[in-house]
Design an enzyme around this catalytic site. Sequence first.
Site, PDB file in Angstrom:
ATOM      1  N   HIS A 108      -3.305   7.687   2.644  1.00 13.71           N
ATOM      2  CA  HIS A 108      -3.686   6.374   2.125  1.00 13.71           C
ATOM      3  C   HIS A 108      -5.134   6.104   2.519  1.00 13.71           C
ATOM      4  O   HIS A 108      -5.533   6.311   3.673  1.00 13.71           O
ATOM      5  CB  HIS A 108      -2.759   5.316   2.734  1.00 13.71           C
ATOM      6  CG  HIS A 108      -3.132   3.915   2.374  1.00 13.71           C
ATOM      7  ND1 HIS A 108      -3.501   3.552   1.106  1.00 13.71           N
ATOM      8  CD2 HIS A 108      -3.198   2.778   3.121  1.00 13.71           C
ATOM      9  CE1 HIS A 108      -3.778   2.261   1.087  1.00 13.71           C
ATOM     10  NE2 HIS A 108      -3.606   1.769   2.304  1.00 13.71           N
ATOM     11  N   ASN A 114     -10.151   0.276  -0.265  1.00 17.53           N
ATOM     12  CA  ASN A 114      -8.688   0.345  -0.203  1.00 17.53           C
ATOM     13  C   ASN A 114      -8.115  -0.237  -1.503  1.00 17.53           C
ATOM     14  O   ASN A 114      -8.195  -1.444  -1.723  1.00 17.53           O
ATOM     15  CB  ASN A 114      -8.200  -0.453   1.011  1.00 17.53           C
ATOM     16  CG  ASN A 114      -6.692  -0.414   1.168  1.00 17.53           C
ATOM     17  OD1 ASN A 114      -5.977   0.077   0.292  1.00 17.53           O
ATOM     18  ND2 ASN A 114      -6.210  -0.935   2.277  1.00 17.53           N
ATOM     19  N   CYS A 174       0.822  -1.224   0.000  1.00 14.26           N
ATOM     20  CA  CYS A 174       0.000   0.000   0.000  1.00 14.26           C
ATOM     21  C   CYS A 174       0.855   1.272   0.000  1.00 14.26           C
ATOM     22  O   CYS A 174       0.394   2.340  -0.398  1.00 14.26           O
ATOM     23  CB  CYS A 174      -0.939   0.019   1.198  1.00 14.26           C
ATOM     24  SG  CYS A 174      -2.153  -1.284   1.154  1.00 14.26           S
TER      25      CYS A 174
HETATM   26  N1  ACO Z   1     -18.964  -7.950   8.812  1.00 14.79           N
HETATM   27  C1  ACO Z   1     -19.503  -8.204  10.027  1.00 14.79           C
HETATM   28  N2  ACO Z   1     -18.785  -8.555  11.088  1.00 14.79           N
HETATM   29  C2  ACO Z   1     -17.441  -8.643  10.927  1.00 14.79           C
HETATM   30  C3  ACO Z   1     -16.813  -8.399   9.687  1.00 14.79           C
HETATM   31  C4  ACO Z   1     -17.644  -8.042   8.598  1.00 14.79           C
HETATM   32  N3  ACO Z   1     -17.148  -7.760   7.373  1.00 14.79           N
HETATM   33  N4  ACO Z   1     -15.485  -8.576   9.819  1.00 14.79           N
HETATM   34  C5  ACO Z   1     -15.274  -8.921  11.110  1.00 14.79           C
HETATM   35  N5  ACO Z   1     -16.450  -8.960  11.762  1.00 14.79           N
HETATM   36  C6  ACO Z   1     -16.712  -9.281  13.169  1.00 14.79           C
HETATM   37  C7  ACO Z   1     -15.596 -10.085  13.818  1.00 14.79           C
HETATM   38  O1  ACO Z   1     -15.749 -11.452  13.534  1.00 14.79           O
HETATM   39  C8  ACO Z   1     -15.805  -9.755  15.273  1.00 14.79           C
HETATM   40  O2  ACO Z   1     -16.847 -10.540  15.749  1.00 14.79           O
HETATM   41  P1  ACO Z   1     -16.789 -11.154  17.254  1.00 14.79           P
HETATM   42  O3  ACO Z   1     -16.739  -9.947  18.142  1.00 14.79           O
HETATM   43  O4  ACO Z   1     -18.048 -11.927  17.330  1.00 14.79           O
HETATM   44  O5  ACO Z   1     -15.539 -11.958  17.289  1.00 14.79           O
HETATM   45  C9  ACO Z   1     -16.295  -8.318  15.247  1.00 14.79           C
HETATM   46  O6  ACO Z   1     -16.749  -8.072  13.913  1.00 14.79           O
HETATM   47  C10 ACO Z   1     -15.237  -7.298  15.614  1.00 14.79           C
HETATM   48  O7  ACO Z   1     -14.077  -7.605  14.875  1.00 14.79           O
HETATM   49  P2  ACO Z   1     -12.788  -6.743  15.021  1.00 14.79           P
HETATM   50  O8  ACO Z   1     -11.709  -7.295  14.157  1.00 14.79           O
HETATM   51  O9  ACO Z   1     -12.508  -6.536  16.486  1.00 14.79           O
HETATM   52  O10 ACO Z   1     -13.304  -5.351  14.420  1.00 14.79           O
HETATM   53  P3  ACO Z   1     -12.599  -3.977  14.427  1.00 14.79           P
HETATM   54  O11 ACO Z   1     -13.426  -2.987  15.111  1.00 14.79           O
HETATM   55  O12 ACO Z   1     -11.153  -4.062  14.821  1.00 14.79           O
HETATM   56  O13 ACO Z   1     -12.616  -3.590  12.889  1.00 14.79           O
HETATM   57  C11 ACO Z   1     -11.231  -3.582  10.914  1.00 14.79           C
HETATM   58  C12 ACO Z   1     -11.975  -4.435  11.950  1.00 14.79           C
HETATM   59  C13 ACO Z   1     -12.232  -2.712  10.186  1.00 14.79           C
HETATM   60  C14 ACO Z   1     -10.534  -4.501   9.938  1.00 14.79           C
HETATM   61  C15 ACO Z   1     -10.211  -2.696  11.671  1.00 14.79           C
HETATM   62  O14 ACO Z   1      -9.433  -3.455  12.551  1.00 14.79           O
HETATM   63  C16 ACO Z   1      -9.327  -1.982  10.707  1.00 14.79           C
HETATM   64  O15 ACO Z   1      -9.768  -1.159   9.936  1.00 14.79           O
HETATM   65  N6  ACO Z   1      -8.006  -2.236  10.732  1.00 14.79           N
HETATM   66  C17 ACO Z   1      -7.121  -1.666   9.774  1.00 14.79           C
HETATM   67  C18 ACO Z   1      -6.980  -2.657   8.684  1.00 14.79           C
HETATM   68  C19 ACO Z   1      -6.746  -2.071   7.318  1.00 14.79           C
HETATM   69  O16 ACO Z   1      -7.025  -0.933   7.046  1.00 14.79           O
HETATM   70  N7  ACO Z   1      -6.241  -2.923   6.465  1.00 14.79           N
HETATM   71  C20 ACO Z   1      -6.032  -2.600   5.104  1.00 14.79           C
HETATM   72  C21 ACO Z   1      -4.742  -3.152   4.591  1.00 14.79           C
HETATM   73  S1  ACO Z   1      -3.397  -2.402   5.359  1.00 14.79           S
HETATM   74  C22 ACO Z   1      -3.404  -0.858   4.940  1.00 14.79           C
HETATM   75  O17 ACO Z   1      -3.798  -0.506   3.870  1.00 14.79           O
HETATM   76  C23 ACO Z   1      -2.942   0.079   5.944  1.00 14.79           C
END
Ligand code: ACO
Length: 332
Positions: free
Chosen positions: A254, A284, A120
């Site tokens: 980004h 993304n 990225c």
């Molecule tokens: N739909 C519904 N529920 C979901 C989904 C979905 N698509 N994905 C995960 N969940 C559930 C999980 O299973 C979990 O359920 P549980 O509590 O029953 O176990 C719950 O949602 C919470 O999951 P978390 O992973 O704790 O959710 P979080 O609030 O951390 O959000 C996210 C997840 C959006 C991925 C966040 O961590 C994030 O944005 N991180 C940055 C990742 C990123 O941007 N990556 C891109 C590539 S790297 C880059 O470009 C920088």
Amino acid sequence: MPQIYSKITGTGSALPERATTNQALADELALRNIETSDEWIRTRTGIEKRYLAERGLTTTKLAERAARSALWDAGTDPSEIDLIVVATTTPDMIFPSTACQLQKLLGCSKGAAFDLQAVCAGFVYAITNADALIRTGVYKKALVVGVDVMSRIVDWDDRSTCVLFGDGAGAVILEASDEPGVLASRLSADGTLDEKVLGCTGFIAGGESHGDPFVRMDGQQVFRMAVGSMSESARAVLEDAHLSVEEVDCYVPHQANLRIMQKVAQKIGIPEEKMVVTVNRHGNTSAASVPLALDNAARHNDIKKGDVVLMQAVGAGMAWGSVLVKWTKENQ
Ligand code: ACO
């Protein structure tokens, strides 16, 4: 010898034809008993829709469309390009490089062409490399592209990653100049934050594919790391350019997650009105995210001649970086 600088003289971008809304994606995933919702995706990430490449739309073709649009914007004929740098994680083949394939499609066979892999963060790495090569005095006009078709390496059965990504390409023309366009840049990496944080470990050897061909991610660690690294990097690049954060007119981060972008903007003290947001429409798009957002901002006149623009990106590696530019062109 007068000092040589580089400046952006054209921008362009390209997206696949079809937009997939959160609801359409949720409906599709529901057919395979994978539960998600527009509400979950929107509130956790800010994403509302993304563009997914139709069958046959290759990385190189997307790159070509963005490149032609940037060439047109700069009023540059492909024959004038003497350096092509393509940032991508999703090339159509192991080799030849996407940059060489693009060179062939554009019909510009002079100069150098190579790919650069910083996931990225690829575009900020690519523009920094092109700027350094132009400053040597050897290269005069560079085409710098960020392109990714992440939909190919996303596991469509993994709801924690598949809702995040989209496909696209963005490009800039960077030309030698006696006035500074690129003011400063900072590139960083920490290889200890390895594939356990964010990775796609698949590879080909001995005629077979090995490892995991899909993106895997520890979302919360990526989130924390992205906020910390981008805020630190912004401070460093502003210091290098002897500029205060108040002097930044336009912030192009980004486009991974709106919550990350808002947190970083708040930490470094950039008001949200100065921040370019396209993650809601594009998802993304990895290496394409910054040049796509930059091109959108330029076309909507959110960047004007004389503006100081801060671009930033972070991704797997982990690798990250910031580039500060002075906008020296009139928008079309
Ligand atoms: N739909 C519904 N529920 C979901 C989904 C979905 N698509 N994905 C995960 N969940 C559930 C999980 O299973 C979990 O359920 P549980 O509590 O029953 O176990 C719950 O949602 C919470 O999951 P978390 O992973 O704790 O959710 P979080 O609030 O951390 O959000 C996210 C997840 C959006 C991925 C966040 O961590 C994030 O944005 N991180 C940055 C990742 C990123 O941007 N990556 C891109 C590539 S790297 C880059 O470009 C920088």
